[in-house]
Design a protein around this motif. Structure first.
Motif, PDB file in Angstrom:
ATOM      1  N   ASP A 130       2.556   1.671  -3.463  1.00  0.00           N
ATOM      2  CA  ASP A 130       1.569   2.097  -4.467  1.00  0.00           C
ATOM      3  C   ASP A 130       1.209   3.570  -4.272  1.00  0.00           C
ATOM      4  OD1 ASP A 130       1.537  -0.394  -5.621  1.00  0.00           O
ATOM      5  OD2 ASP A 130      -0.292  -1.065  -4.605  1.00  0.00           O
ATOM      6  N   ARG A 131       1.028   3.969  -3.015  1.00  0.00           N
ATOM      7  CA  ARG A 131       0.678   5.367  -2.740  1.00  0.00           C
ATOM      8  C   ARG A 131       1.799   6.307  -3.185  1.00  0.00           C
ATOM      9  NH1 ARG A 131       2.194   8.306   1.483  1.00  0.00           N
ATOM     10  NH2 ARG A 131       2.672   6.485   2.785  1.00  0.00           N
ATOM     11  N   LEU A 132       3.036   5.941  -2.865  1.00  0.00           N
ATOM     12  CA  LEU A 132       4.162   6.779  -3.271  1.00  0.00           C
ATOM     13  C   LEU A 132       4.255   6.870  -4.790  1.00  0.00           C
ATOM     14  CD1 LEU A 132       6.817   5.545  -0.685  1.00  0.00           C
ATOM     15  CD2 LEU A 132       5.771   7.826  -0.757  1.00  0.00           C
ATOM     16  N   ARG A 133       4.006   5.762  -5.472  1.00  0.00           N
ATOM     17  CA  ARG A 133       4.038   5.775  -6.937  1.00  0.00           C
ATOM     18  C   ARG A 133       2.947   6.686  -7.491  1.00  0.00           C
ATOM     19  NH1 ARG A 133       3.467   0.027  -9.395  1.00  0.00           N
ATOM     20  NH2 ARG A 133       1.407   0.295  -8.425  1.00  0.00           N
ATOM     21  N   ASP A 134       1.751   6.602  -6.904  1.00  0.00           N
ATOM     22  CA  ASP A 134       0.650   7.453  -7.357  1.00  0.00           C
ATOM     23  C   ASP A 134       0.961   8.935  -7.123  1.00  0.00           C
ATOM     24  OD1 ASP A 134      -0.695   5.181  -8.066  1.00  0.00           O
ATOM     25  OD2 ASP A 134      -1.997   5.137  -6.288  1.00  0.00           O
ATOM     26  N   GLU A 135       1.750   9.216  -6.091  1.00  0.00           N
ATOM     27  CA  GLU A 135       2.140  10.600  -5.787  1.00  0.00           C
ATOM     28  C   GLU A 135       3.335  11.059  -6.625  1.00  0.00           C
ATOM     29  OE1 GLU A 135       0.793  10.358  -1.053  1.00  0.00           O
ATOM     30  OE2 GLU A 135       2.919  10.409  -1.622  1.00  0.00           O
ATOM     31  N   GLU A 192       0.827  -1.210   0.000  1.00  0.00           N
ATOM     32  CA  GLU A 192       0.000   0.000   0.000  1.00  0.00           C
ATOM     33  C   GLU A 192       0.860   1.258   0.000  1.00  0.00           C
ATOM     34  OE1 GLU A 192      -2.563  -0.281   3.355  1.00  0.00           O
ATOM     35  OE2 GLU A 192      -3.662  -2.032   2.593  1.00  0.00           O
ATOM     36  N   THR A 193       1.916   1.251   0.788  1.00  0.00           N
ATOM     37  CA  THR A 193       2.809   2.415   0.865  1.00  0.00           C
ATOM     38  C   THR A 193       3.503   2.663  -0.463  1.00  0.00           C
ATOM     39  OG1 THR A 193       3.197   2.061   3.226  1.00  0.00           O
ATOM     40  CG2 THR A 193       4.829   3.369   2.042  1.00  0.00           C
TER      41      THR A 193
END
Length: 410
Positions: A165-170, A162-163
């Motif tokens: 994926d979130r960083l990639r989305d950001e 989750e972390t």
């Protein structure tokens, strides 16, 4: 110009925010004889045969004093690196002496790797909580550290996914993952094989470098050997080892196992930092590993710590409030305790010192302000009687804190 520090304006920007760690600030008061210190991370070197250590040191000086007292190479003694490969083989790590760089303990290894890889603003992923020395080593190069939650089984792969994926989305690409997979400091827990494999799959999917810090792997309370991350993914994992917990922290011998391109740059950084490791301590460590039954010493350390850990856990069960939670350590030196949310272990520490007991507040192990209700307790240094007394003092203090908080409606 500051009246307190006339050099303030001259410091580099990264130096102006430097502060002493929670642990370092404790040493002065925790070393007082009336204080039961459950704070530090020192091994109990009384397990060692001091006469035999002295005999090994004397033989080194008698047989190779001219070499031991001279400068050495930046990569470290070839003879010691050979012995360190033998040490790693006991944990199923295959390496050649030329793959290693000897460092002044694991801490210098962390600093060299941080200097090599971290630019200001880089994203570093680490367990939450994480080793305070790593946070300090990384922090001086001004990264953004993102913590990933743990449970009684260590780093949670789903939370890591989750972390990432979130960083990639950001639009933020992490530079590396830092982890202590065996008997983690401060949490005391270990990753099973399934989690190790899952974490490495995520590292592969996100092209993430992994730093595996393994100071405590041999101090396993069930005498189990867990598969190292570097064995599962040798080209993706950089491995840090140390003799501080299995021989002596005073020797200041650690090492890095890394791919050749990384190794070559680490040698250049090492030479720029201190020219070379102490030849004296390298020679003593090499002779100790070559001539002594050092695995017997490791087993003696492990059994002593297991007994002391059992005493600590039993006393916590009796003395601490029912809401307190602690995961049973799988080995190593530390237990991680969560207290009721109303308690701030940092704010409580001065009162603990007055009650003649010391611990490390949980906030020391987070870069994001977390850990306010947690504490790290050490069971390797104080003897069992002192550990039991220290836990009783802490339990009494925690009870008093809860009573005061209840009285003030908090």
């Amino acid at each position: 110009m500051s009246v307190l520090d006339p050099h303030l304006a001259r410091y580099a920007a990264r130096a102006k925010g430097m502060t002493a760690s929670e642990i370092r600030a404790l040493f002065a008061v925790a070393s007082r004889p009336e204080v039961v210190s459950l704070a530090g991370g020192m091994p109990d070197v009384s397990v060692l045969d001091y006469d035999q250590v002295a005999a090994v040191a004397a033989e080194v000086m008698a047989s190779q004093g001219d070499v031991a007292l001279q400068y050495g190479g930046g990569q470290g003694s070839p003879e010691l690196r050979e012995q360190l490969c033998t040490v790693m083989r006991t944990e199923h790590v295959s390496a050649r002496p030329d793959d290693l760089v000897v460092t002044a303990g694991g801490q210098q290894a962390l600093d060299l790797l941080a200097r090599l890889f971290i630019d200001a603003g880089d994203v570093i992923v680490a367990e939450g909580p994480s080793y305070v020395g790593a946070l300090s080593a990384f922090g001086q190069y001004e990264p953004h550290i993102v913590h990933v939650p743990m449970d009684e089984g260590g780093l949670i792969p789903e939370a890591l996914a989750e972390t990432l994926d979130r960083l990639r989305d950001e639009g933020r690409t992490p530079k590396m993952l830092y982890t202590i997979p065996n008997h983690q400091n401060p949490a005391g827990v270990s990753l099973d094989l399934e989690r190790r494999q899952a974490i490495l799959r995520l590292a592969e999917d996100h092209d993430l470098m992994v730093i595996e810090d393994n100071p405590y792997g041999m101090l396993d309370f069930k005498h189990e050997t867990r598969t190292p991350l570097v064995t599962l993914a040798p080209e993706r994992v950089i491995y840090i080892g140390t003799l501080s917990k299995i021989f002596s922290p005073g020797m200041r011998v650690g090492w890095v196992l890394a791919p050749r391109s990384v190794r070559d740059r680490l040698v250049l950084l090492k030479e720029a930092s201190d020219l070379c490791q102490s030849n004296v301590t390298q020679a003593i460590a090499e002779a100790w590993l070559r001539t002594q039954p050092w695995m017997d010493q490791v087993r003696a350390f492990t059994e002593l710590y297991r007994e002391r850990c059992d005493v600590m856990l039993a006393e916590i069960e009796t003395a601490f409030p029912a809401e307190a939670a602690v995961a049973a350590p799988t080995g190593g030196l530390f237990a991680w305790v969560s207290l009721p949310p109303a308690i701030d272990t940092g704010a409580m520490l001065p009162r603990a010192i007055n009650a003649r007991v010391a611990y490390v507040p949980g906030r020391a192990f987070f870069a994001d302000g977390g850990g306010t209700q947690q504490m790290r307790l050490n069971f390797s240094y104080a003897d069992s009687t002192k550990i039991a007394e220290g836990i009783r003092r802490l339990g009494k203090l925690i009870g008093e804190e809860l009573t005061l908080l209840e009285a003030f409606g908090r």
